[in-house]
Design an enzyme around this catalytic site. Structure first.
Site, short mmCIF file in Angstrom:
data_model
loop_
_atom_site.label_atom_id
_atom_site.label_comp_id
_atom_site.label_asym_id
_atom_site.label_seq_id
_atom_site.Cartn_x
_atom_site.Cartn_y
_atom_site.Cartn_z
N GLY A 46 25.44 44.38 39.60
CA GLY A 46 26.41 44.54 38.62
C GLY A 46 25.98 43.51 37.63
N GLN A 51 26.64 37.12 31.06
CA GLN A 51 25.64 36.42 32.08
C GLN A 51 24.30 36.04 31.46
OE1 GLN A 51 27.21 39.05 35.56
NE2 GLN A 51 26.34 37.07 36.43
N CYS A 94 26.62 36.75 43.39
CA CYS A 94 26.89 36.86 41.88
C CYS A 94 25.50 36.33 41.27
CB CYS A 94 27.94 35.86 41.47
SG CYS A 94 28.04 35.90 39.46
N LEU A 95 24.81 37.16 40.46
CA LEU A 95 23.56 36.70 39.86
C LEU A 95 23.53 35.18 39.16
CD1 LEU A 95 22.14 39.85 38.48
CD2 LEU A 95 21.78 38.97 40.72
N HIS A 136 35.01 42.32 40.01
CA HIS A 136 34.06 41.11 39.82
C HIS A 136 33.53 41.04 38.26
CE1 HIS A 136 30.58 38.35 41.72
NE2 HIS A 136 30.43 38.84 40.38
N GLU A 137 32.97 42.09 37.85
CA GLU A 137 32.35 42.19 36.64
C GLU A 137 33.31 41.86 35.57
OE1 GLU A 137 29.24 41.45 36.80
OE2 GLU A 137 28.90 42.37 38.70
N HIS A 140 34.01 38.27 35.04
CA HIS A 140 33.22 37.56 34.03
C HIS A 140 33.63 37.69 32.68
CE1 HIS A 140 29.93 36.42 36.60
NE2 HIS A 140 29.95 37.47 37.22
NI NI Z 1 28.75 38.11 38.95
#
Ligand code: NI
Length: 174
Positions: A46, A51, A94-95, A136-137, A140
């Site tokens: 995701g 991001q 998380c990226l 989660h996304e 963000h």
């Molecule tokens: Ni994330």
């Protein structure tokens, strides 16, 4: 499509609140294409637009289940309209917080409304990993990271490891 640089915590942009998209046009689709390619190249499931530094309410998800067959999902202006009272725990990563994971508890099911890649109004009932990933996304988009849900002790441990990682990364670049 292009692979973009993924912002890593600490970065002020990751704390910014993203804004709704007025219209799903070619430019928005291009951002989503770039997000998807960036996510795949980083082996994520995701990614939110912020991001890659774009403060717009855009999310891409691909859980890559079923023998790694691609199944990209695009969410424009997602809104949670229902959440279950039942909770479930997942070990989240998380990226923007690479290689570090922690258990987070969230509603196990949620229903969302959003615009799809073509700009059509759509809704979806999500369960399991998809429900977790969507929430989660969507966090963000509000400038929230999964570490915000952890105890101060656990968060500090992750942040310490992260700053060590970031330093090592910088050294490699030099
Ligand atoms: Ni994330």
């Amino acid at each position: 499509m292009a692979i973009k640089k993924i912002l890593v915590e600490p970065n002020k942009l990751l704390r910014q609140v993203s804004q709704p998209v007025a219209e799903v046009d070619k430019q928005i689709q291009k951002i989503m294409d770039d997000m998807l390619e960036t996510m795949y190249s980083a082996n994520g499931i995701g990614l939110a637009a912020i991001q890659i530094g774009v403060p717009k309410n855009l999310i891409v998800i691909d859980l890559l289940t079923k023998e790694k067959k691609k199944n990209p999902m695009f969410f424009v202006n997602p809104k949670i309209i229902k959440k279950s009272s039942k909770m479930s725990k997942y070990e989240e990563g998380c990226l923007s917080i690479p290689n570090l994971f922690a258990e987070v508890q969230r509603p196990s099911e949620c229903e969302i409304e959003y615009l799809d890649y073509e700009g059509n109004k759509t809704s979806l009932k999500a369960t399991g990993l998809l429900a977790t990933c969507i929430q989660h996304e969507m966090d963000h988009l509000k400038g929230i990271l999964f570490i915000d849900y952890l105890s101060k002790l656990k968060r500090d441990i992750i942040l310490k490891k992260l700053s060590k990682q970031n330093l090592e990364q910088k050294r490699l670049v030099i």
